[in-house]
Structures are given as structure tokens and as C-alpha cells.
Motif scaffolding. Structure first.
Motif, PDB file in Angstrom:
ATOM      1  N   PRO A   1      -0.999   1.325   3.296  1.00 45.55           N
ATOM      2  CA  PRO A   1      -1.587   2.657   4.372  1.00 45.55           C
ATOM      3  C   PRO A   1      -0.586   3.419   4.975  1.00 45.55           C
ATOM      4  CG  PRO A   1      -2.640   0.607   4.744  1.00 45.55           C
ATOM      5  CD  PRO A   1      -1.330   0.130   4.039  1.00 45.55           C
TER       6      PRO A   1
ATOM      7  N   ARG B   1      -3.129  11.347   1.311  1.00 43.65           N
ATOM      8  CA  ARG B   1      -2.525  10.464   2.394  1.00 43.65           C
ATOM      9  C   ARG B   1      -3.480   8.970   2.266  1.00 43.65           C
ATOM     10  NH1 ARG B   1      -3.477  12.250   7.359  1.00 43.65           N
ATOM     11  NH2 ARG B   1      -5.265  10.983   7.456  1.00 43.65           N
TER      12      ARG B   1
ATOM     13  N   ASP C   1      -5.195   5.751   3.681  1.00 47.87           N
ATOM     14  CA  ASP C   1      -5.728   5.148   4.847  1.00 47.87           C
ATOM     15  C   ASP C   1      -6.141   3.929   4.658  1.00 47.87           C
ATOM     16  OD1 ASP C   1      -4.750   7.530   6.457  1.00 47.87           O
ATOM     17  OD2 ASP C   1      -6.923   8.388   6.070  1.00 47.87           O
ATOM     18  N   TYR C   2      -6.809   3.743   3.651  1.00 45.96           N
ATOM     19  CA  TYR C   2      -7.377   2.294   3.410  1.00 45.96           C
ATOM     20  C   TYR C   2      -7.168   1.856   1.639  1.00 45.96           C
ATOM     21  CZ  TYR C   2     -10.204   3.820   7.196  1.00 45.96           C
ATOM     22  OH  TYR C   2     -10.274   4.392   8.484  1.00 45.96           O
TER      23      TYR C   2
ATOM     24  N   GLY D   1      -8.766   8.087   1.893  1.00 46.68           N
ATOM     25  CA  GLY D   1      -7.918   8.605   2.652  1.00 46.68           C
ATOM     26  C   GLY D   1      -8.348  10.306   2.637  1.00 46.68           C
TER      27      GLY D   1
END
Length: 62
Positions: free
Chosen positions: A6, A24, A26-27, A35
Motif C-alpha cells: 500500500p 497509487r 491503496d489496497y 487505488g
């Protein structure tokens, strides 16, 4: 397999409907990442691209 964390910024492979772009993470799920697109026409949009679309890590979270 590419090791993802992440906060990493990755390069997403171009597809029929989108250009290669930065994303990006995130998960991290079993078959995709969640993301936000950072560049390109989908910048700022949430998505869940398949892991196979990740070309490489552009910038590591740490």
C-alpha cells in the motif's frame, strides 16, 4: 510476481480504452489492486486494475 505494498506508485499497462499511466496502490486484493489513477485521462478516479496490468513499481511507499 511484483511485490506490492500500500502506498506504492505503479505503472499500469495501456489498454484498449486507456493509455499507460501511474496508479497509487491503496489496497491489495487476491487478483487486483485498488487505488487511484495519478496521471492520464482517469487521473483522480478510483479503480481496481488486475494484477496482470501492473508493469512495474514506479516509486515505493517507503
Amino acid at each position: 510476481m511484483i511485490e506490492l505494498n500500500p502506498g506504492d506508485t505503479v505503472v499500469i499497462r495501456a489498454g484498449e480504452d486507456w493509455p499507460e499511466h501511474l496508479f497509487r496502490v491503496d489496497y491489495i486484493f487476491d487478483d487486483c489492486v485498488g487505488g487511484y489513477s495519478l496521471t492520464g485521462p482517469m487521473a483522480g478516479e478510483y479503480g481496481e486494475p488486475d494484477l496482470g496490468l501492473v508493469l512495474r513499481v514506479h516509486a515505493s511507499a517507503d
